[in-house]
Write a protein that holds these residues in place. Structure first.
Motif, PDB file in Angstrom:
ATOM      1  N   SER A   7       0.831  -1.200   0.000  1.00 22.40           N
ATOM      2  CA  SER A   7       0.000   0.000   0.000  1.00 22.40           C
ATOM      3  C   SER A   7       0.864   1.247   0.000  1.00 22.40           C
ATOM      4  O   SER A   7       2.037   1.221   0.341  1.00 22.40           O
ATOM      5  N   LEU A   8       0.246   2.390  -0.324  1.00 18.40           N
ATOM      6  CA  LEU A   8       0.976   3.642  -0.356  1.00 18.40           C
ATOM      7  C   LEU A   8       1.458   4.028   1.026  1.00 18.40           C
ATOM      8  O   LEU A   8       2.452   4.717   1.180  1.00 18.40           O
ATOM      9  N   ALA A   9       0.750   3.614   2.051  1.00 15.46           N
ATOM     10  CA  ALA A   9       1.148   3.929   3.420  1.00 15.46           C
ATOM     11  C   ALA A   9       1.940   2.791   4.041  1.00 15.46           C
ATOM     12  O   ALA A   9       2.300   2.837   5.206  1.00 15.46           O
ATOM     13  N   VAL A  10       2.227   1.737   3.282  1.00 14.52           N
ATOM     14  CA  VAL A  10       2.978   0.579   3.740  1.00 14.52           C
ATOM     15  C   VAL A  10       2.311  -0.027   4.971  1.00 14.52           C
ATOM     16  O   VAL A  10       2.951  -0.333   5.969  1.00 14.52           O
ATOM     17  N   MET A  11       0.984  -0.169   4.921  1.00 12.47           N
ATOM     18  CA  MET A  11       0.247  -0.654   6.080  1.00 12.47           C
ATOM     19  C   MET A  11       0.671  -2.050   6.467  1.00 12.47           C
ATOM     20  O   MET A  11       0.679  -2.402   7.640  1.00 12.47           O
ATOM     21  N   ALA A  12       1.025  -2.856   5.486  1.00 12.02           N
ATOM     22  CA  ALA A  12       1.324  -4.243   5.806  1.00 12.02           C
ATOM     23  C   ALA A  12       2.776  -4.465   6.203  1.00 12.02           C
ATOM     24  O   ALA A  12       3.149  -5.529   6.645  1.00 12.02           O
ATOM     25  N   MET A  13       3.633  -3.465   6.050  1.00  9.77           N
ATOM     26  CA  MET A  13       5.034  -3.554   6.440  1.00  9.77           C
ATOM     27  C   MET A  13       5.729  -4.784   5.869  1.00  9.77           C
ATOM     28  O   MET A  13       6.384  -5.556   6.563  1.00  9.77           O
ATOM     29  N   GLY A  14       5.539  -4.989   4.577  1.00 10.10           N
ATOM     30  CA  GLY A  14       6.251  -6.068   3.910  1.00 10.10           C
ATOM     31  C   GLY A  14       5.429  -7.314   3.723  1.00 10.10           C
ATOM     32  O   GLY A  14       5.862  -8.252   3.078  1.00 10.10           O
ATOM     33  N   SER A  15       4.239  -7.372   4.285  1.00  7.81           N
ATOM     34  CA  SER A  15       3.386  -8.528   4.077  1.00  7.81           C
ATOM     35  C   SER A  15       2.390  -8.224   2.972  1.00  7.81           C
ATOM     36  O   SER A  15       2.292  -7.104   2.506  1.00  7.81           O
ATOM     37  N   THR A  16       1.634  -9.230   2.555  1.00  9.85           N
ATOM     38  CA  THR A  16       0.640  -8.989   1.534  1.00  9.85           C
ATOM     39  C   THR A  16      -0.508  -8.212   2.120  1.00  9.85           C
ATOM     40  O   THR A  16      -0.798  -8.276   3.299  1.00  9.85           O
ATOM     41  N   ALA A 137       5.879   7.180   5.993  1.00 10.20           N
ATOM     42  CA  ALA A 137       5.851   5.727   5.831  1.00 10.20           C
ATOM     43  C   ALA A 137       6.494   5.144   7.081  1.00 10.20           C
ATOM     44  O   ALA A 137       7.125   5.865   7.867  1.00 10.20           O
ATOM     45  N   ALA A 138       6.339   3.849   7.300  1.00 11.44           N
ATOM     46  CA  ALA A 138       6.907   3.235   8.500  1.00 11.44           C
ATOM     47  C   ALA A 138       7.419   1.842   8.187  1.00 11.44           C
ATOM     48  O   ALA A 138       6.879   1.134   7.339  1.00 11.44           O
ATOM     49  N   PHE A 139       8.455   1.444   8.941  1.00 12.63           N
ATOM     50  CA  PHE A 139       9.019   0.109   8.772  1.00 12.63           C
ATOM     51  C   PHE A 139       9.926  -0.196   9.948  1.00 12.63           C
ATOM     52  O   PHE A 139      10.731   0.648  10.369  1.00 12.63           O
ATOM     53  N   ASP A 140       9.790  -1.403  10.495  1.00 17.98           N
ATOM     54  CA  ASP A 140      10.722  -1.937  11.482  1.00 17.98           C
ATOM     55  C   ASP A 140      10.935  -0.978  12.664  1.00 17.98           C
ATOM     56  O   ASP A 140      12.064  -0.713  13.076  1.00 17.98           O
ATOM     57  N   GLY A 141       9.832  -0.468  13.210  1.00 11.23           N
ATOM     58  CA  GLY A 141       9.919   0.361  14.403  1.00 11.23           C
ATOM     59  C   GLY A 141      10.347   1.792  14.184  1.00 11.23           C
ATOM     60  O   GLY A 141      10.633   2.514  15.140  1.00 11.23           O
ATOM     61  N   LYS A 142      10.370   2.229  12.939  1.00 12.29           N
ATOM     62  CA  LYS A 142      10.740   3.612  12.634  1.00 12.29           C
ATOM     63  C   LYS A 142       9.696   4.237  11.719  1.00 12.29           C
ATOM     64  O   LYS A 142       9.113   3.557  10.866  1.00 12.29           O
ATOM     65  N   VAL A 143       9.482   5.532  11.892  1.00 14.21           N
ATOM     66  CA  VAL A 143       8.619   6.307  11.011  1.00 14.21           C
ATOM     67  C   VAL A 143       9.493   7.225  10.165  1.00 14.21           C
ATOM     68  O   VAL A 143      10.369   7.932  10.689  1.00 14.21           O
ATOM     69  N   TYR A 144       9.285   7.178   8.851  1.00 15.28           N
ATOM     70  CA  TYR A 144      10.065   7.954   7.891  1.00 15.28           C
ATOM     71  C   TYR A 144       9.206   9.083   7.338  1.00 15.28           C
ATOM     72  O   TYR A 144       8.007   8.923   7.123  1.00 15.28           O
ATOM     73  N   PHE A 145       9.829  10.240   7.098  1.00 14.26           N
ATOM     74  CA  PHE A 145       9.096  11.353   6.499  1.00 14.26           C
ATOM     75  C   PHE A 145       9.986  12.091   5.513  1.00 14.26           C
ATOM     76  O   PHE A 145      11.216  12.092   5.630  1.00 14.26           O
ATOM     77  N   THR A 146       9.347  12.702   4.520  1.00 16.80           N
ATOM     78  CA  THR A 146      10.054  13.511   3.532  1.00 16.80           C
ATOM     79  C   THR A 146       9.941  14.988   3.902  1.00 16.80           C
ATOM     80  O   THR A 146       8.972  15.414   4.524  1.00 16.80           O
TER      81      THR A 146
END
Length: 395
Positions: A7-16, A137-146
């Motif tokens: 998803s655009l927000a990476v809701m699944a964090m690498g899962s389907t 966006a978020a991944f592995d316990g971190k939130v990323y921003f532009t």
């Protein structure tokens, strides 16, 4: 094996994104946990020209009858979000909101919208590089921003979700917008960033290797004004706004597929997109367009494009689409719209908007069939779902 789109927000964090089947043991006496949608947050930009601050709408699905609550942040915390909140992300038990004019990431408790922290992006990155945060966006316990910053290069920064301290910072291309994670067949995690170049025609895609921290900036002949990214493995689907000529005619907007060095237009004429499962849903509503908005769905697994016809919404017809999202649990499509100004007959950028819910593609679904409608604030801009689980007992 074919990859699902992230998803655009990476809701699944690498899962389907699409949920699996519940199993076929219908006689089991053991309660089964199923994914459910608890609610929906909508960020409203407001209108800087009309001195209308942005706001947060929440649609509560925990009640038997879903209801929309307006100005949630202000009601709970006693102050405004300020001008042009631009993105919202639910990650874990927290809600993150980008305040572009405020140079702030607002962190809320997802359970009650109580503010936990204001993170100043200029304090984190400096006055020059921290200006104008845009997307999350978020991944592995971190939130990323532009952030746009003040120069020709933008930034991507990562904060942890406990102390909210700066973890990483990367330099990317000009005026970065949407970002999304991809995981390829070798389990390499890459963060892709759409650098819009402020619509000046020299847009690019940055690729950040999360393990090494290296950044590669790539330009593509057909991608000039990228805004959003959806990822399937190492294949990108990029929404490009294109450009307008001197007569304000739209050119080259759409969804482009990038696979290696190959770029192809898979959805012509699109100004909004959302991805879930194998499907990319789009709307097109160019400035000055006379034919009204159009909607398409693209199946990435088969490369099939079909027009999506909305129906049953005669009392709540979309006037001017402003945002689109897909609930990965139900497959329902959420489309936010501006209202029509009764005095001018044109879409209003200063009146509260609304969001319609339609059926998407799925078992026993009637794609495009209207489900319900909710009011939002002024200029609804981003739709984000609150997911959880519920236990059910099969008889």
């Amino acid at each position: 094996m074919k990859k699902y789109l992230l998803s655009l927000a990476v809701m699944a964090m690498g899962s389907t994104l699409l949920t699996g089947c519940l199993g076929d043991d219908s006689n089991s006496n053991t309660p089964t946990e199923i994914p459910v949608t608890k609610g929906v947050f909508i960020i409203n930009n407001g209108s800087s020209y009309q001195s209308i601050d942005g706001s947060l709408t929440y649609i509560n699905y925990a009640t038997m009858t879903p209801s929309a609550q307006q100005n949630v942040y202000q009601m709970v915390n006693g102050e405004s979000l300020g001008g042009t909140p631009n993105d919202v992300l639910v990650y874990g038990q927290k809600v993150y909101i980008v305040g572009s004019d405020e140079n702030t990431i607002f962190v809320l408790d997802a359970r009650n919208s109580k503010e936990l922290k204001k993170v100043s992006t200029t304090s984190l990155l400096g006055e020059a590089e921290g200006r104008t945060p845009r997307r999350l966006a978020a991944f592995d316990g971190k939130v990323y921003f532009t952030t746009y910053g003040d120069g020709d290069k933008g930034s991507v920064a990562a904060i942890d979700t406990t102390s909210f301290a700066l973890q990483k910072q990367y330099q990317v291309g000009s005026h970065p917008e949407g970002l999304a994670f991809g995981i390829d067949d070798t389990n390499t995690v890459t963060l892709y960033v759409a650098n819009s170049d402020w619509s000046m025609g020299n847009g690019s895609i940055s690729k950040i290797d999360i393990t090494s921290g290296s950044v590669t900036n790539s330009e593509y002949e057909k991608v000039k004004n990228p805004q959003e990214i959806a990822v399937a493995g190492d294949v990108l689907y990029v929404l490009d706004y294109g450009h307008y000529d001197s007569d304000y005619t739209q050119h080259d907007a759409g969804v482009y597929k990038i696979s290696g060095n190959s770029v192809s237009l898979v959805v012509p004429n699109a100004t909004g997109m959302a991805a879930a499962g194998f499907y990319i849903y789009t709307f097109n509503d160019p400035f000055g367009g006379s034919e009204g908005p159009s909607y398409y769905v693209y199946d990435a697994s088969s490369n099939y494009l079909a027009k999506l016809k909305l129906s049953g919404d005669s009392e709540h017809q979309i006037v001017s689409p402003a945002a689109i999202a897909v609930d990965s649990n139900t497959g329902n499509i959420f489309i936010a719209s501006r209202q029509k100004d009764p005095d001018t007959g044109y879409p209003s950028y200063a009146m509260p908007g609304f969001v319609n819910v339609y059926q998407g593609y799925g078992p026993n679904a009637n794609p495009g069939q209207f489900v319900e409608s909710f009011q939002t604030g002024v200029e609804p801009h981003k739709i984000e779902f609150v997911h959880g689980t519920a236990k059910i007992q099969f008889q």
